[in-house]
Every structure is written in structure tokens, then in C-alpha cells.
Design a protein around this motif. Sequence first.
Motif, PDB file in Angstrom:
ATOM      1  N   VAL A 154       1.026  68.505   4.419  1.00 22.15           N
ATOM      2  CA  VAL A 154       1.444  68.745   3.050  1.00 22.15           C
ATOM      3  C   VAL A 154       0.663  67.927   2.032  1.00 22.15           C
ATOM      4  N   ARG A 155      -0.143  66.957   2.484  1.00 17.81           N
ATOM      5  CA  ARG A 155      -0.910  66.133   1.565  1.00 17.81           C
ATOM      6  C   ARG A 155      -2.374  66.133   1.978  1.00 17.81           C
ATOM      7  N   GLU A 156      -3.215  66.031   0.994  1.00 20.83           N
ATOM      8  CA  GLU A 156      -4.637  65.947   1.283  1.00 20.83           C
ATOM      9  C   GLU A 156      -5.046  64.535   1.686  1.00 20.83           C
ATOM     10  N   ASP A 157      -4.396  63.527   1.071  1.00 21.68           N
ATOM     11  CA  ASP A 157      -4.713  62.151   1.414  1.00 21.68           C
ATOM     12  C   ASP A 157      -4.181  61.828   2.797  1.00 21.68           C
ATOM     13  N   SER A 158      -4.974  61.091   3.581  1.00 20.33           N
ATOM     14  CA  SER A 158      -4.561  60.757   4.934  1.00 20.33           C
ATOM     15  C   SER A 158      -3.516  59.661   4.906  1.00 20.33           C
ATOM     16  N   ARG A 261     -15.577  77.502  -4.973  1.00 19.44           N
ATOM     17  CA  ARG A 261     -15.871  76.079  -4.941  1.00 19.44           C
ATOM     18  C   ARG A 261     -14.604  75.256  -5.130  1.00 19.44           C
ATOM     19  N   GLU A 262     -13.696  75.742  -5.983  1.00 16.87           N
ATOM     20  CA  GLU A 262     -12.453  75.020  -6.223  1.00 16.87           C
ATOM     21  C   GLU A 262     -11.477  75.199  -5.066  1.00 16.87           C
ATOM     22  N   LEU A 263     -11.438  76.400  -4.515  1.00 19.01           N
ATOM     23  CA  LEU A 263     -10.428  76.699  -3.511  1.00 19.01           C
ATOM     24  C   LEU A 263     -10.749  76.116  -2.150  1.00 19.01           C
ATOM     25  N   THR A 264     -12.000  75.816  -1.883  1.00 19.12           N
ATOM     26  CA  THR A 264     -12.388  75.358  -0.550  1.00 19.12           C
ATOM     27  C   THR A 264     -12.818  73.896  -0.508  1.00 19.12           C
ATOM     28  N   ARG A 265     -12.794  73.206  -1.623  1.00 17.14           N
ATOM     29  CA  ARG A 265     -13.236  71.816  -1.586  1.00 17.14           C
ATOM     30  C   ARG A 265     -12.229  70.980  -0.799  1.00 17.14           C
ATOM     31  N   ASP A 267     -11.495  67.686  -1.057  1.00 21.63           N
ATOM     32  CA  ASP A 267     -10.706  66.732  -1.833  1.00 21.63           C
ATOM     33  C   ASP A 267      -9.939  67.493  -2.908  1.00 21.63           C
ATOM     34  N   ASP A 268      -8.735  67.919  -2.562  1.00 29.16           N
ATOM     35  CA  ASP A 268      -7.895  68.687  -3.472  1.00 29.16           C
ATOM     36  C   ASP A 268      -7.352  67.734  -4.533  1.00 29.16           C
ATOM     37  N   LEU A 269      -8.114  67.569  -5.621  1.00 27.03           N
ATOM     38  CA  LEU A 269      -7.806  66.542  -6.603  1.00 27.03           C
ATOM     39  C   LEU A 269      -6.837  67.049  -7.674  1.00 27.03           C
ATOM     40  N   LEU A 270      -6.136  66.105  -8.264  1.00 24.87           N
ATOM     41  CA  LEU A 270      -5.200  66.415  -9.334  1.00 24.87           C
ATOM     42  C   LEU A 270      -5.966  66.750 -10.608  1.00 24.87           C
ATOM     43  N   VAL A 271      -5.623  67.869 -11.227  1.00 25.54           N
ATOM     44  CA  VAL A 271      -6.266  68.302 -12.467  1.00 25.54           C
ATOM     45  C   VAL A 271      -5.417  67.915 -13.673  1.00 25.54           C
ATOM     46  N   LEU A 272      -4.136  68.215 -13.637  1.00 25.17           N
ATOM     47  CA  LEU A 272      -3.279  67.930 -14.786  1.00 25.17           C
ATOM     48  C   LEU A 272      -1.831  67.862 -14.346  1.00 25.17           C
ATOM     49  N   ARG A 273      -1.028  67.240 -15.183  1.00 26.98           N
ATOM     50  CA  ARG A 273       0.428  67.238 -15.056  1.00 26.98           C
ATOM     51  C   ARG A 273       1.015  67.812 -16.346  1.00 26.98           C
ATOM     52  N   TYR A 274       2.169  68.433 -16.225  1.00 23.27           N
ATOM     53  CA  TYR A 274       2.803  68.934 -17.438  1.00 23.27           C
ATOM     54  C   TYR A 274       4.317  68.957 -17.262  1.00 23.27           C
ATOM     55  N   ARG A 275       4.992  68.896 -18.389  1.00 20.01           N
ATOM     56  CA  ARG A 275       6.443  68.991 -18.448  1.00 20.01           C
ATOM     57  C   ARG A 275       6.794  70.221 -19.273  1.00 20.01           C
ATOM     58  N   SER A 276       7.669  71.042 -18.741  1.00 15.98           N
ATOM     59  CA  SER A 276       8.027  72.297 -19.400  1.00 15.98           C
ATOM     60  C   SER A 276       9.536  72.395 -19.534  1.00 15.98           C
ATOM     61  N   ASP A 277       9.985  72.963 -20.657  1.00 15.24           N
ATOM     62  CA  ASP A 277      11.413  73.201 -20.839  1.00 15.24           C
ATOM     63  C   ASP A 277      11.803  74.617 -20.449  1.00 15.24           C
ATOM     64  N   ASP A 278      10.908  75.320 -19.765  1.00 17.93           N
ATOM     65  CA  ASP A 278      11.201  76.667 -19.301  1.00 17.93           C
ATOM     66  C   ASP A 278      12.276  76.601 -18.228  1.00 17.93           C
ATOM     67  N   THR A 279      13.337  77.388 -18.378  1.00 20.96           N
ATOM     68  CA  THR A 279      14.422  77.372 -17.400  1.00 20.96           C
ATOM     69  C   THR A 279      14.035  78.057 -16.103  1.00 20.96           C
ATOM     70  N   ASP A 280      13.038  78.931 -16.149  1.00 23.88           N
ATOM     71  CA  ASP A 280      12.538  79.580 -14.941  1.00 23.88           C
ATOM     72  C   ASP A 280      11.284  78.853 -14.462  1.00 23.88           C
ATOM     73  N   ARG A 281      10.685  79.375 -13.407  1.00 22.36           N
ATOM     74  CA  ARG A 281       9.411  78.841 -12.958  1.00 22.36           C
ATOM     75  C   ARG A 281       8.381  79.055 -14.056  1.00 22.36           C
ATOM     76  N   PRO A 282       7.633  78.014 -14.442  1.00 23.05           N
ATOM     77  CA  PRO A 282       6.670  78.179 -15.539  1.00 23.05           C
ATOM     78  C   PRO A 282       5.640  79.254 -15.229  1.00 23.05           C
ATOM     79  N   ASP A 283       5.080  79.795 -16.302  1.00 21.38           N
ATOM     80  CA  ASP A 283       4.058  80.829 -16.150  1.00 21.38           C
ATOM     81  C   ASP A 283       2.707  80.173 -15.851  1.00 21.38           C
ATOM     82  N   TYR A 284       1.728  81.014 -15.515  1.00 21.18           N
ATOM     83  CA  TYR A 284       0.392  80.520 -15.214  1.00 21.18           C
ATOM     84  C   TYR A 284      -0.230  79.858 -16.445  1.00 21.18           C
TER      85      TYR A 284
END
Length: 795
Positions: A154-158, A261-265, A267-284
Motif C-alpha cells: 500500500v506504500r511506495e516507501d519501503s 511516464r507518470e503512471l509507471t515511475r 517513485d510515486d511522489l506526492l504532487v499536492l494535498r487539498y481540503r474539500s467541503d464537498d459532501t461526496d467524493r471530490p471530482d477530478y
Amino acid sequence: MTIMAALAALAGSVALYPLFSGRGWFWSGLGAVAVVAAAGLVTRHLRWPAVFGAVGGLAALHLYLTARFTAAEAFLGVVPTPESLRRLTELMREGWDAANRYAAPVPPLPGIMLLAVAGIGLVAVLVDLLAVRLRRAAPAGLPLLAMYSVPAAVREDSVSWIAFGIGALGYLALLAADNHEQVGGWGHLVFRSASGPARPDTGAMAAAGRRIGVAAVAVAVLVPAVTPGIHSHGMFGLGSGGGRGGTQTVTTPDPLVSLKRELTRQDDLLVLRYRSDDTDRPDYLRLYSLDRFDGDRWTYSSLQSTARDRLSDRRLPAPPGLSSVPARQVTTRITVQRQVRDMSFLPVPYAPSRVSIEGDWRVHAPSLMIYSLRDSAGGRSYTVTSIRARPTASRLRLAGRTPTELYNRYTFVPERIPREVRRLAHEVTAGAATAYDQAVMLQRWFTQGGGFQYDLTAQPPQRGSDLVDFLINNRKGYCEQFAASMALLARILGIPARVAMGYTPGTQVTPGVWEVRTRDAHAWPELYFEGAGWVRFEPTPSGAAGQGTAASPDYSEPAVSSSTGSTQEEETGPTETGPEDTASASPSATAQRQDDLGPRAGTGGGRSGAGAPLGWIAGVLLALLLLAAPMAARQVTRRVRWAGVTSRSGGGSPPDPGEAAHAAWREMRADALDHGLEWRPSDTPRAAARRLGELLELDAPAAQALGRIAHAEEVARYAPSRPQTPPEVLRADVRTVREAISASVGRRARLRARLLPASTVVSVGSATRAAGGRLADAASRAEAAFRRLLSRRPR
């Protein structure tokens, strides 16, 4: 060995530390390991077979989980009840959902804690069974290794090398303890010196073992750390990118470059974090809108930027076409990581109505892409207010006529598109009555009925023939091929379409907070419906066999028809129109309609009262079956024993009195064991009968029956030629003795004899040992045959 097995399981559980925030899981796991170890000691003291020892460990673990998580529903806080079983089932379901919703490290929610503690307890049961009961310490490393596989999956880091070392040392200590006991059973290797008495000569062997163990652990830790390509952060995580101040660059998706290139690299690195007030699953989160297809690739039209396009904290243009479907306002606070480089387009939920960010950022009005000519989003935090449309299938079916200019632009298809692709679009959507039905059939064909397979090893599309090959021949690809192909087929059918690129919502880490990583990069098609505007569809398979965090929107799933012929959506009434629904979906109108959409009918949080609680009913039935198994096995054994007397005599001939005597003696022995009476295997039949007579206060008929059974067994053993007692008399005597034994013991002994007969445990143990012996003999014979085969090979 019990202590070492428990310590090895506990040391192995240290590897789970990256999955949780806090340390509460470890102390709960410690309790589970201690309870399992105590249960193992008790079952071995009672001389239960190995299988029943494992069952005892699982029962003790169940009691611990009940006391730890459902004490309020349990009897006396420990004894399971139907309510506690149902609550445990609900917690496990909640934990599984939360584990799929949150990213590691997960918060200490009760459901997640229950799954973790139950997993640690199961590993402890397996280690105790293999290492202590079956004396196979080496295979006990497999369940210990399973705990390392969870964070690795479940994690990329060992896992930290310290945690690995702790688990490895626990396993080595278990092997050393097992070897010590195995050798100690044969005595010690000794030597006699000229100046002193004999003493064990184990120092050299122990030192060699320690050196080998330490060297093995060192190799396992050091080799992956220094091997290029295995560890992305250098030795012990101290290399490039290993910390906050690393210089590793995160490359964002480019519409002119493949997403692969992004999908197969690695080192699956963190791009961004966000906080949403959407009551459902946020959109893309959309970066680019690709509106041009030149026959080979999708790209976006040239942006003609002017000073009027600057954001300047003003409201953005209204989203095209969004006028008559319900919508609500969503606020998202996004923070892009500093390692991100050259992200000149902002990832925002569609459709943005206001963006607050520092720098020179501009908006492209037709597509609502947010971009900058000189700034980068790396390290920036910004707030996006967006309009999230909530279209329904009925409204999309009733979509109005598309404006001519927009229709001509977004349905353009080059002439050189092959005829078989055009024919394929119409074949897949045959029978569809509306453009929406055609879109749904296309999506379903890609995800279900078309035989497509998500495959990151597929080559990226560079020419029109690549898309043709994807649609007609191999049907293997990733999101770029799926999105580009569905948009092309939609345009062939006359549905305005374009390709969007950006990120899926990512993974929730805490309530309302989400993380997006490089492998969440994604492409998807957007189709235009008048009244709803640009609507997202999802042709790419999702889940473990596809794009992991992708999800099909609710409105794109085909409605299920009811028995009356109308769809569920039509019955719940979202197709009714009114003044509020036909109002403009501008930002000002959106705020007034923000709460128009309530929970979907039929998908509320509560369970229907008419439905049966199948989970806890199944659990109760399983528990009853487990409780009834020993009793049923005792009855089956009794019937088989007496049936064997008749079968050995042959068809038509009377039963053999000798076999009947043996069967009666075994039955009496089983009844004595079931009621907790002492039985000495070394006693003769006469001595055993005398001992039973002394233990029990038997009346005259019972004493006579006991004497006849013992006499019959003696005659069958030592003088089979003498006249013997008839079988029917022996069966009646066995019943008489059983009733007398039951009347002489206490109520608890009678209940134990009925529910958990000890003779069944002994019989199963004997059968298990016999089967194990046969397997061992077969393995020895196979090994001998293999050695003979090797000896015949020419040198």
C-alpha cells in the motif's frame, strides 16, 4: 518456545508502523499476541491436538476482540452475543471501507484498529501452531513475512531498516530457541579436557550460528539499499529526495507527452494535498482540455492570452452550457508540493468560478483552464470555488440542441479516420435512442463488454493507426488510449467531445483532506450536453485491475428498470422540473441551489428494516456448527463402530462376537473419557473394570454389565475360541454402563460429555497423527527415490 513465538509475532508486527498514525494499534496488538500465547499454553497443558490448539487460539482471540471493541454488546463484557457479533461485523466493514478511503498513515478509527489487531492475532496463531505445536519454526517465517507485505503493497516507501531488523532478529531468536530444544532433547555434545570435567562444547556452534544470522540480516538490509533502482531514496533514505529538502523533481502531465511516464515511475511522489467541503467524493482535478484531434493525437488549441484574462480575484466566466441541471458550490483549498516543477497550469475541479492565488494567472474562457505565462504552481497554496453540476440520466436524455458553432468545433473528425472505426462506433451504440444512451453504451463497452484490458506496458499512441489498433486488434492500453478513443467515437456519433487531463481525486488521508500522487495522473473524455454543459465520463477500468483511484460518475451508469417498467430514477422523481431547476447555473444562482440535492432515494445511510441481518445470522450459524461438530462426530463414531461389527461378519452371516466385544470395550472407554473419568491404557480389561467400579457407585445391574463387557474383551483378546457373549447383549450392557456413569457424575461433567466429548478429541488427534505419519513416510520415500535417481546420474 511459546514465549519466543509470541515475541517473534510481536517483533514482526513492528513492520506495520507506517500504516497508522499513533501507537495505540501496537498495544492492542500486544494484547492479542498475549491472549493467543496464553491460549496455546492452556491447550498444550490439556494435551489437545494441534488442530484444536489453533481453534483454541482463535477462540481466545475472538474473546479478546469482543472485550476490546464490543464490550458494551457482549455478555459480561467478554462473552460474545448476537449483538456483539453484528457489531464486530459492522466494524470490520467500516474498517475495510476506511482502509480503501484513507491513505497511509490512517487515523486510529475503531474499524481499522479491529482489522489490524485481528490480523496480528491471526499471525500469532499461525506462528504458535507452526513453531510450537508442529515444531516447524522455519515455515513460521511465512506469516511473519505477510505483515511486511502489507505496507509494501500500500506504500511506495519501503519499511524502515530498523523495523526490518527487529522483525528479523525476532525470527532468528525463534529459530535459535527451536534448535536449542531440538538438540537438547538428545543431550549435549561434550568433550573432556585433561584438567577438568566434561562440559558442553556448544560455544563454537552458537558463535557460528550468530555470525550467520547477523550476516544474513546485514545482507538483506544493505544490498537493497545500495543496489541502483531498488531504493529510490538512497541508503537508509538519506539520498536524493529522501527528505523535505530533497531536489527530486516531480514532472506534471503534459498534453503533448504520454501519461505513461507518470503512471509507471517507481517513485510515486506526492504532487499536492487539498481540503474539500464537498459532501461526496471530490471530482477530478483538471489541468488541460484537449479540444483538437488531428487524426493522430489530441492537443489543445493555441491560447491567445491578453491582460483581460488575468484572474485578479474576480469571478470567472460561466461554464458553457450549464443552465438547467442542479448544481452546488464547492470550495477546495489546494497546496502543491515544492518539488513540483514547471506546472504552469493549475489543477482545479471543473467548473471553477473563482480562484484565489498569488502571481500572474489567467483563464481561458472557452475551456476554463487556469494557466500562467511565467509562474509555476509548485509550492503554492490557492483556493478554488467551483460549480459542481449534478446531472441525472433523465436530464441528460432531454438535453437541448447544441449551438451550431460549438457543435461544429467539437464534432470535427479528420477525413482519414478509417471506415472500420466509423462503423464500429455505430455498431457499439446500436439501439440507443439518445446521445446520452450512446455515451453510456460506449463507456460500458470500454469497461465491461468490449474485452479491453488496462495495461501500462502498451505503447503510447503516436499515430492514428495506433488508436485503430487499440480499438480493433489488441484492445490493451491505459487511460490515454481509453479517453482518446471514446472521445473520437463520440465525435463520430455527433456528440461534442474533448479529452481532459489532470488527476483523479487521489486518496483521502483524514476526513476532508486528500492526497494526489503522480500515479493519480489521468485522462478522461468530456461530452457536451446542452443544459448540463461538459460532462465527465470514465471509460478507463478502475480498481486493482485498472486506474486505481478512477471512478465512474453516477449519472453515467445505466439505470435499473423496476418491475413496473420505469427506472428507479424516474420513480424517485429527479426528472421533475421547476423554476429553480430551469434557472441559470451561474455562481450567484448556484449558491441558492446548493442544497437542492438531498440524499439519493434508495441509497440512504440506514438499512431497510425488512432486510434480514445476514451477517450475524451467518456468524451464529457458523458458531452453532462449530459447537455441534464434536457432538456430531461422537454420534457418527458410535454408529460406524457398531456398523463395522456387522460389515466384518459378511452379508447374511451373524455378527462376529469378538468384534462386538472390541467395539463394546472401545465404547465403554470412550464413555469414561467423555465423562472425565481416569483411564489408564496400561490396565488390563479386568483392572480397568475394577477401577471404574471403585470410582462409581454402580447398582447391581450396572456392575454386572460392566463385568460382562470386561470379560468379553478378555476372551476376545486371549481366548477367542471360547464361547463369547452375544453382540446384542453387549450393546445393551454398553447402554446400561453409559447411563450409570452419567448418573454418577455431576451435571457439568454430563454437559461436557454431551457437548464436547473428550473421546472425539482423542480420536481426531490419533487420526491427525496417523495422517501426519503417513505423509512423513511418503515424503521419506520420495526423498529416497530422488536420491537414488541422483546417484544414477553420470558424474
